[in-house]
Design a protein around this motif. Structure first.
Motif, mmCIF file in Angstrom:
data_model
loop_
_atom_site.group_PDB
_atom_site.id
_atom_site.type_symbol
_atom_site.label_atom_id
_atom_site.label_comp_id
_atom_site.label_asym_id
_atom_site.label_seq_id
_atom_site.Cartn_x
_atom_site.Cartn_y
_atom_site.Cartn_z
ATOM 1 N N TYR A 6 -11.991 5.638 -24.797
ATOM 2 C CA TYR A 6 -13.447 5.696 -25.136
ATOM 3 C C TYR A 6 -14.020 6.494 -24.096
ATOM 4 C CZ TYR A 6 -12.583 2.208 -28.854
ATOM 5 O OH TYR A 6 -12.164 1.374 -30.012
ATOM 6 N N GLN A 7 -13.755 6.394 -22.795
ATOM 7 C CA GLN A 7 -14.297 7.144 -21.799
ATOM 8 C C GLN A 7 -13.918 8.587 -21.590
ATOM 9 O OE1 GLN A 7 -15.129 4.823 -18.208
ATOM 10 N NE2 GLN A 7 -15.671 2.902 -19.369
ATOM 11 N N ASP A 8 -12.655 8.838 -22.405
ATOM 12 C CA ASP A 8 -12.110 10.125 -22.316
ATOM 13 C C ASP A 8 -11.391 10.498 -21.023
ATOM 14 O OD1 ASP A 8 -11.145 12.523 -23.573
ATOM 15 O OD2 ASP A 8 -12.848 13.476 -23.109
ATOM 16 N N HIS A 9 -11.019 9.290 -20.473
ATOM 17 C CA HIS A 9 -10.119 9.686 -19.227
ATOM 18 C C HIS A 9 -8.956 10.282 -19.412
ATOM 19 C CE1 HIS A 9 -12.150 5.943 -17.030
ATOM 20 N NE2 HIS A 9 -13.064 7.169 -17.181
ATOM 21 N N GLY A 10 -8.401 11.420 -18.483
ATOM 22 C CA GLY A 10 -7.112 11.971 -18.780
ATOM 23 C C GLY A 10 -5.882 11.225 -18.723
ATOM 24 N N SER A 11 -5.012 11.574 -19.188
ATOM 25 C CA SER A 11 -3.585 11.024 -19.461
ATOM 26 C C SER A 11 -3.054 11.167 -18.170
ATOM 27 C CB SER A 11 -2.819 11.400 -20.367
ATOM 28 O OG SER A 11 -3.369 11.357 -21.753
ATOM 29 N N LEU A 12 -2.269 10.133 -17.508
ATOM 30 C CA LEU A 12 -1.445 10.182 -16.482
ATOM 31 C C LEU A 12 0.005 10.564 -17.285
ATOM 32 C CD1 LEU A 12 -2.286 6.736 -14.460
ATOM 33 C CD2 LEU A 12 -3.028 9.092 -14.185
ATOM 34 N N GLY A 13 0.660 11.343 -16.251
ATOM 35 C CA GLY A 13 2.102 11.620 -16.530
ATOM 36 C C GLY A 13 3.019 11.733 -15.297
ATOM 37 N N GLY A 14 4.054 12.491 -15.290
ATOM 38 C CA GLY A 14 4.918 12.747 -14.304
ATOM 39 C C GLY A 14 6.105 11.759 -14.392
ATOM 40 N N GLU A 15 6.603 11.288 -12.994
ATOM 41 C CA GLU A 15 7.746 10.164 -12.811
ATOM 42 C C GLU A 15 7.111 9.088 -12.429
ATOM 43 O OE1 GLU A 15 10.948 10.871 -13.475
ATOM 44 O OE2 GLU A 15 10.211 13.081 -14.100
ATOM 45 N N ILE A 16 7.756 7.807 -12.774
ATOM 46 C CA ILE A 16 7.425 6.586 -12.122
ATOM 47 C C ILE A 16 8.502 6.303 -11.130
ATOM 48 C CG2 ILE A 16 7.290 3.929 -12.906
ATOM 49 C CD1 ILE A 16 6.602 5.136 -15.780
ATOM 50 N N SER A 17 7.976 6.109 -10.075
ATOM 51 C CA SER A 17 8.760 5.922 -8.739
ATOM 52 C C SER A 17 9.194 4.340 -8.706
ATOM 53 C CB SER A 17 7.930 6.094 -7.575
ATOM 54 O OG SER A 17 8.659 5.684 -6.341
ATOM 55 N N SER A 18 10.656 4.294 -8.306
ATOM 56 C CA SER A 18 11.023 2.815 -7.959
ATOM 57 C C SER A 18 10.322 2.002 -6.916
ATOM 58 C CB SER A 18 12.427 3.057 -7.921
ATOM 59 O OG SER A 18 12.801 3.777 -6.708
ATOM 60 N N SER A 19 9.268 2.788 -6.194
ATOM 61 C CA SER A 19 8.662 2.043 -4.990
ATOM 62 C C SER A 19 7.974 0.907 -5.758
ATOM 63 C CB SER A 19 7.751 2.947 -4.528
ATOM 64 O OG SER A 19 6.755 3.369 -5.341
ATOM 65 N N LEU A 20 7.742 0.739 -7.232
ATOM 66 C CA LEU A 20 7.087 -0.279 -7.687
ATOM 67 C C LEU A 20 7.857 -1.589 -7.563
ATOM 68 C CD1 LEU A 20 6.005 0.941 -11.239
ATOM 69 C CD2 LEU A 20 4.378 0.379 -9.132
ATOM 70 N N LEU A 21 9.235 -1.541 -7.144
ATOM 71 C CA LEU A 21 9.876 -2.727 -6.725
ATOM 72 C C LEU A 21 9.516 -3.285 -5.592
ATOM 73 C CD1 LEU A 21 13.407 -1.497 -7.844
ATOM 74 C CD2 LEU A 21 12.101 -2.966 -9.194
ATOM 75 N N ARG B 289 0.864 -1.216 -0.058
ATOM 76 C CA ARG B 289 0.056 0.025 0.065
ATOM 77 C C ARG B 289 0.823 1.188 -0.036
ATOM 78 N NH1 ARG B 289 -2.371 3.761 3.724
ATOM 79 N NH2 ARG B 289 -4.204 4.179 2.938
ATOM 80 N N GLU B 290 1.894 1.076 0.850
ATOM 81 C CA GLU B 290 2.858 2.380 0.798
ATOM 82 C C GLU B 290 3.609 2.478 -0.504
ATOM 83 O OE1 GLU B 290 3.148 4.743 3.154
ATOM 84 O OE2 GLU B 290 1.326 3.826 4.066
ATOM 85 N N ALA B 291 4.005 1.151 -1.012
ATOM 86 C CA ALA B 291 4.564 1.490 -2.429
ATOM 87 C C ALA B 291 3.732 2.180 -3.353
ATOM 88 C CB ALA B 291 5.220 0.265 -2.817
ATOM 89 N N LEU B 292 2.465 1.765 -3.314
ATOM 90 C CA LEU B 292 1.619 2.446 -4.386
ATOM 91 C C LEU B 292 1.374 3.726 -4.265
ATOM 92 C CD1 LEU B 292 -0.880 -0.437 -4.493
ATOM 93 C CD2 LEU B 292 0.403 0.211 -6.351
ATOM 94 N N LEU B 293 1.248 4.146 -2.976
ATOM 95 C CA LEU B 293 0.987 5.644 -2.426
ATOM 96 C C LEU B 293 2.238 6.434 -2.818
ATOM 97 C CD1 LEU B 293 -0.694 5.347 0.975
ATOM 98 C CD2 LEU B 293 -1.813 6.258 -1.234
ATOM 99 N N SER B 294 3.345 5.830 -2.793
ATOM 100 C CA SER B 294 4.460 6.726 -3.017
ATOM 101 C C SER B 294 4.686 6.675 -4.758
ATOM 102 C CB SER B 294 5.844 5.693 -2.650
ATOM 103 O OG SER B 294 7.033 6.300 -2.998
ATOM 104 N N PHE B 295 4.367 5.746 -5.251
ATOM 105 C CA PHE B 295 4.181 5.852 -7.015
ATOM 106 C C PHE B 295 3.196 6.907 -7.209
ATOM 107 C CE2 PHE B 295 1.292 4.429 -10.546
ATOM 108 C CZ PHE B 295 2.257 4.588 -11.558
ATOM 109 N N LYS B 296 2.151 6.942 -6.687
ATOM 110 C CA LYS B 296 0.937 7.906 -6.673
ATOM 111 C C LYS B 296 1.445 9.392 -6.702
ATOM 112 C CE LYS B 296 -3.727 9.673 -5.278
ATOM 113 N NZ LYS B 296 -4.572 9.562 -4.382
ATOM 114 N N ARG B 297 2.478 9.591 -5.825
ATOM 115 C CA ARG B 297 2.654 11.045 -5.234
ATOM 116 C C ARG B 297 3.652 11.472 -6.551
ATOM 117 N NH1 ARG B 297 2.830 9.049 0.164
ATOM 118 N NH2 ARG B 297 4.933 7.973 0.003
#
Length: 516
Positions: A90-105, A40-48
């Motif tokens: 198709y649902q016109d969701h906005g694009s994500l961008g930014g940085e990809i955190s190494s917390s995914l590891l 959960r913390e890794a995903l939150l770090s990714f989100k930031r």
């Protein structure tokens, strides 16, 4: 049709990966296992690190991360197995961008990662992704990544699916690979898409790809490839889809194609291929989609091509004089293509009587209908820009599914048959630049689906009345210029002029008639 075939294989592979991830995997609803705190913390770090202007990750707030958008967990251990943040166009969701955190590891059990159709602003693909050792599926396509594809991806030894392809129209984010040796580590690979990745430095690309016995889908379109070398032995004979379009194969060897017996889709369009159609294709008895358009072929169309009865999509067309120039007579054997739905032979140098060649195309399809395996019917036919003669084939009226018909710029003559009105699915009809004569059949006015109609530069005469046009409720453009026609509507006097506005015929956006 290409999307259809791609969809079949992608869905099959997706089913494979869904099975893999659903073995003890859930989407969080009704889950008994709680989210792992460290994950959960890794995903939150990714989100930031993510720029999320449309707030797609708004659910990433509560304690139970297995319920978060795009996250799927194991239903007993709670480990995150799947992270799907693909943008839904198709649902016109906005694009994500930014940085990809190494917390995914810290998501050590992750098997599925999809960041496609986002915009990471030419960000380099992170090297650390190559350390997600349990990944089976990685999709980074059309996500705005740039630079060199990191060779560390070759460490993903369990990977079955890799897509780093880019849109043809995206020139701002350019991926490239200095070599392809790193792919050798992906021994289980079944799907590889590197569309619009510059591979001009990877001169041994074919030898590398030939190492993969299990490869089913290979897409290397628009990759700056310059040659197809001979292959003494073909290992990747399990290929179902091969797309090498938009490359530079002016001097290449295609003999080894004869070993690709499982191939269903082959796309070699716009690749500067010269000479006759490679004879190795005649062994592809499962082929359904073949695109050889916009090359430099200059020969007759081989008879064996019309005996690949599984073909549904055949494109040998061109647009200009420097592209394909297939010659000779259009053979009667074209009627053997009993599964064909899309046929484009435009802008070649084909001759012969179009009635004799095409007359049985749809009637033969109809006679081969079976209750256990319904056959599709012809949906698109273009013979534009050839040297075909004869009259309009009245038996084309049997092509009830025909949506697009282009016989323009040939040497056709005679009257249009009443059977033309039987083409109830037709949305586009072009017969311009011929020598048709007589009056426009009243039955043409019964094709309510017709949106585009071009009959210009013929010898038609008489009146195009409002009664004839009344049922053409979908018509957007009518070009009847350079004929001997008069457009007659009740709201004004007969018109024998060039008009290009909706006032002449309110349901048509563009109406042209010849100035007498």
């Amino acid at each position: 049709m290409e999307l259809y075939m791609r969809g079949l294989v992608v869905l099959s592979l997706y089913f494979l990966f869904t099975l893999a991830t659903k073995f003890g995997c859930c989407d969080g609803h009704g889950s008994k296992a709680l989210c792992r705190e460290e994950e959960r913390e890794a995903l939150l770090s990714f989100k930031r690190g993510i720029h999320d202007p449309s707030n797609r990750l708004s659910s990433w707030a509560n304690e139970e991360c297995c319920n978060w958008e795009g996250v799927r967990c194991h239903n007993t251990t709670g480990h995150a197995l799947k992270l799907n943040l693909r943008r839904d166009l198709y649902q016109d969701h906005g694009s994500l961008g930014g940085e990809i955190s190494s917390s995914l590891l810290d998501l050590k059990h992750l098997q599925y990662l999809d960041l496609s159709c986002n915009d990471f602003g030419s960000l380099n693909i992170p090297k650390f992704l190559g350390s997600l050792s349990n990944l089976r599926y990685l999709n980074l396509s059309t996500a705005g990544f740039g630079g060199v594809i990191p060779h560390q991806l070759g460490n993903l030894s369990k990977l079955h699916y890799l897509d780093v392809g880019n849109s043809y129209y995206d020139h701002s984010n350019s991926l490239n690979a200095e070599d392809l040796e790193w792919i050798f580590g992906l021994s289980f690979l079944e799907f590889l898409d590197m569309t619009n990745v510059n591979l001009s430095k990877a001169s041994n690309w074919l030898q590398v790809m030939n190492k993969f016995h299990s490869l089913s889908v290979l897409r290397l379109s628009y990759c700056e490839l310059h040659t197809i070398d001979p292959l003494p032995h073909v290992n990747f004979s399990s290929l179902v889809i091969l797309d090498l379009s938009i490359n530079y194969f002016m001097s290449s060897s295609f003999d080894w194609f004869a070993n690709l017996n499982s191939l269903v889709t082959l796309n070699l369009a716009s690749s500067y291929i010269q000479g006759p159609i490679p004879s190795g294709l005649r062994n592809m008895t499962s082929l359904r989609f073949l695109d050889l358009s916009y090359n430099n072929f200059a020969s007759s169309i081989p008879d064996w091509l019309y005996h690949i009865t599984s073909l549904e999509h055949l494109d040998l067309g061109s647009l200009d004089i420097v592209s394909n120039k297939f010659q000779g007579k259009l053979p009667n054997d074209i009627g053997n293509l009993t599964s064909i739905t899309y046929l484009d032979l435009s802008y070649n140098a084909l001759e012969g009587d179009v009635l004799r060649s095409l007359g049985n195309l749809c009637t033969f399809q109809l006679s081969n209908l079976s209750y256990d395996r319904p056959r599709k019917s012809l949906e698109f036919l273009s013979l534009r820009g050839n040297k075909l003669s004869g009259s309009f084939p009245d038996t084309l009226g049997e092509c009830k599914s025909l949506e697009g018909l282009d016989l323009g710029m040939n040497q056709l003559s005679g009257h249009l048959p009443n059977e033309l009105g039987q083409l109830e699915s037709l949305s586009s009809l072009s017969i311009d630049g011929n020598s048709f004569s007589g009056q426009i059949p009243v039955s043409l006015g019964g094709i309510s689906s017709l949106r585009y109609l071009s009959i210009k530069e013929n010898f038609f005469e008489g009146i195009i009345s409002e009664k004839l046009l009344a049922n053409l409720t979908s018509l957007e453009e009518l070009d009847a210029s350079s004929n001997l026609l008069t457009l007659q509507v009740s709201s004004r006097a007969s018109i024998s002029c060039m008009a290009s506005n909706t006032e002449v015929f309110e349901r048509s956006k563009h109406v042209l008639c010849r100035n007498l």
